[in-house]
Design an enzyme around this catalytic site. Structure first.
Site, short mmCIF file in Angstrom:
data_model
loop_
_atom_site.label_atom_id
_atom_site.label_comp_id
_atom_site.label_asym_id
_atom_site.label_seq_id
_atom_site.Cartn_x
_atom_site.Cartn_y
_atom_site.Cartn_z
CD GLU A 1 3.54 -37.33 32.52
OE1 GLU A 1 3.63 -36.01 32.64
OE2 GLU A 1 4.43 -38.21 32.70
CE1 TYR B 1 10.59 -41.38 32.12
CE2 TYR B 1 8.55 -40.12 33.20
CZ TYR B 1 9.21 -40.58 31.95
OH TYR B 1 8.71 -40.40 30.81
CD GLU C 1 5.69 -40.73 29.63
OE1 GLU C 1 6.35 -40.17 30.38
OE2 GLU C 1 4.63 -40.23 29.06
#
Length: 544
Positions: free
Chosen positions: A225, A291, A348
């Site tokens: 990130e 997410y 992720e």
């Protein structure tokens, strides 16, 4: 039309004070006994719930790309109880362990054939100094974990312990390198410490610390990130850093591991454009992070349990954006890499809710319910559709953090509904994807519309065909009529994961309330497979 209850259920779990107890509680007999009441409740409700109609055509004569086993990878960060208590308890713990690593956790992760584990982060990776985690444990420095709750990081679990862990569970290693606060020299020395077979000082230091043979690391993440917690970089700056670090990576016989570049956040296509244009030669894969937040609001994400029907629909409307994000990033990658040399790794992903009450907000502990299992299956089916480009993913995270496989409480352990979804989909690992053209009804609430189901099909390594279905409709069954085409199947069997409440979940130390059951709702006749898919369920069937 009657609706099923939406309140939370009494908590339950699979107890695991020791390895023998874990195995006993995880037996099929225990699972069937724990879920009989749920099955009877669902059967009674089926008589009054609507049954929707869906159709599909299986094209087994037009096989697609392989579904890489690494699509079922895991992510374990130094965060909350993810490592300490989750994986590492220490050699002197009364909890059964092998060299400090929990035996019950190892057995559970072996059972789902975990192919890959990403470590040590996450945001933690770009503050991590690998030398803190080698040598005698009583001499390792204690650091403050600035990212996650200010906890004391003892460094008891370092390089040797992590590699022992992945070897115990039969997985490969994905190491995230500190780019944000480190240097190419520090990266190079870690790689040589782990992979050098020679007599150089770093290899000898590894031997002194207890490992003679060099390790093979499958994947190396060049930062994490970098657009955020990994350095707040702009894509042009990170592209330069990627090339700079890549110059000292020394990929070769000793280090055949692939280079994973920090990729975009969700729908940031400009990041992908810049990286592919300026630095594609310095990477073997590009990561993607996305997410699922029910509300889409990072300040108030939504509860893990006790949610409403509207929140259920909102959650799936959010998670299904994954398909569009993959398509958009893949289209850009195709422009610069038409042969698909560079993989798109969703390293992720998962559901992110508000933390459980009375827990440290920096530990990201949340309960895991039937909703999460269906969400996982829906994402598996999306990943399978893009298997030509998406060749690795890692759910966040393995234990006690976010959408976990496992929850622990001291010596007690629970296998979550998400864990069961992963286990049901094991046959898809390294299988050959098969086109499945699907027409599905929709479900709508509060202005949001989602498909009732999504599905995928594959031919496993043993030649059998498997079909996985996520029924995202919270109240209605779906009859799925599949034209099998040239497939000559005589029998259908499988498993189903469902419950009478959408937030059914398991809790450490109490009997399990949700686990897979044998599926008996399929029939084959005249070249057609008809499946009765319960509301809010995961179903995986095998054709024989």
């Amino acid at each position: 039309m009657p609706r099923l209850a939406w309140a939370g259920i009494p908590p339950g779990t699979i107890s695991s004070a020791n390895a023998r107890q874990y195995r006993e509680n995880n037996s099929m007999l225990k699972i069937l006994a724990a879920t009989t009441a749920v099955f009877l409740s669902l059967s009674a409700g089926a008589a009054t719930a609507a049954t929707l109609q869906a159709k599909a055509t299986l094209q087994a004569d037009k096989p697609g790309p392989q579904i890489n086993r690494n699509l079922y990878g895991q992510f374990s960060e130094h965060l909350g109880g993810g490592i300490y208590d989750g994986i590492w308890v220490g050699e002197n713990s009364p909890i059964p362990n092998v060299r400090g690593i929990r035996t019950d956790v190892v057995e559970a992760l072996k059972a789902i054939k975990t192919p890959m584990v990403r470590w040590p982060g996450g945001c933690f990776a770009d503050e991590y100094l690998w030398r803190d985690g080698i040598g005698p444990r009583d001499q390792r420095p204690v650091r403050k974990n600035n990212w996650w709750g200010g906890a004391a990081e003892t460094n008891a679990f370092g390089t040797h312990e992590f590699m022992d862990f992945v070897e115990q569970i039969g997985a490969e290693a994905y190491i995230s390198i500190n780019v944000g606060s480190s240097t190419p020299t520090y990266m190079r020395e870690w790689i040589e410490y782990m992979t050098s077979p020679g007599q150089d000082t770093l290899a000898q230091e590894r031997r002194k610390n207890g490992r003679d043979k060099p390790w093979k690391v499958a994947l190396w993440g060049i930062g994490n990130e970098s657009w955020g917690c990994g350095g707040n970089m702009k894509p042009e700056y990170y592209a330069n850093e990627l090339r700079r670090f890549g110059s000292f990576f020394h990929q070769g016989e000793d280090n055949p591991g692939l280079r994973v570049a920090t990729g975009p956040n969700s729908d940031d296509t400009r990041w992908t454009e810049v990286l592919m244009k300026d630095a594609a030669q310095a990477m073997d894969a590009l990561s993607l992070h996305y997410y699922t937040l029910p509300t889409g609001d990072w300040k108030t994400k939504g509860a893990a349990t006790g949610f409403t029907q509207q929140e259920w629909v909102d959650t799936f409307a959010q998670t299904l954006k994954m398909d569009d994000f993959i398509k958009r990033h893949s289209a850009i990658m195709d422009t610069y890499d038409p042969k698909k040399r560079v993989g798109l790794y969703v390293d992720e992903w998962g559901a992110w809710y508000d933390v459980e009450k009375s827990t440290n907000p920096g530990y990201l502990y949340q309960q895991n319910t039937l909703r999460d299992a269906v969400l996982a299956a829906a994402n598996f089916n999306i990943f399978h559709q893009h298997a030509g480009r998406v060749r690795m993913t890692s759910v966040a995270q393995t234990i006690n953090v976010l959408q976990a496989m496992i929850l622990t409480d001291g010596g007690k352990m629970a296998l979550t509904p998400t864990y069961h979804a992963f286990k049901m989909y094991v046959p898809f690992q390294d299988a050959t994807s098969l086109p499945l053209e699907l027409t599905t009804p929709n479900f709508s609430a509060g202005g949001k519309t989602i498909p009732a189901i999504n599905a995928s099909a594959a031919r496993a390594k043993d030649g059998r065909i498997f079909i996985g279905i996520a029924n995202m409709d919270p109240q209605d069954r779906v009859e799925l009529d599949i034209d099998l085409g040239a497939v000559k199947a005589k029998a259908v069997s499988g498993e189903v994961l469902t419950a009478d409440r959408t937030d059914a979940h398991n809790v450490p130390g109490q009997p399990a309330t949700i686990a897979p059951m044998p599926y008996t709702g399929g029939r084959i006749s005249q070249g057609r497979l008809v499946l009765d898919i319960p509301a809010k369920s995961v179903v995986v069937v095998r054709l024989d």
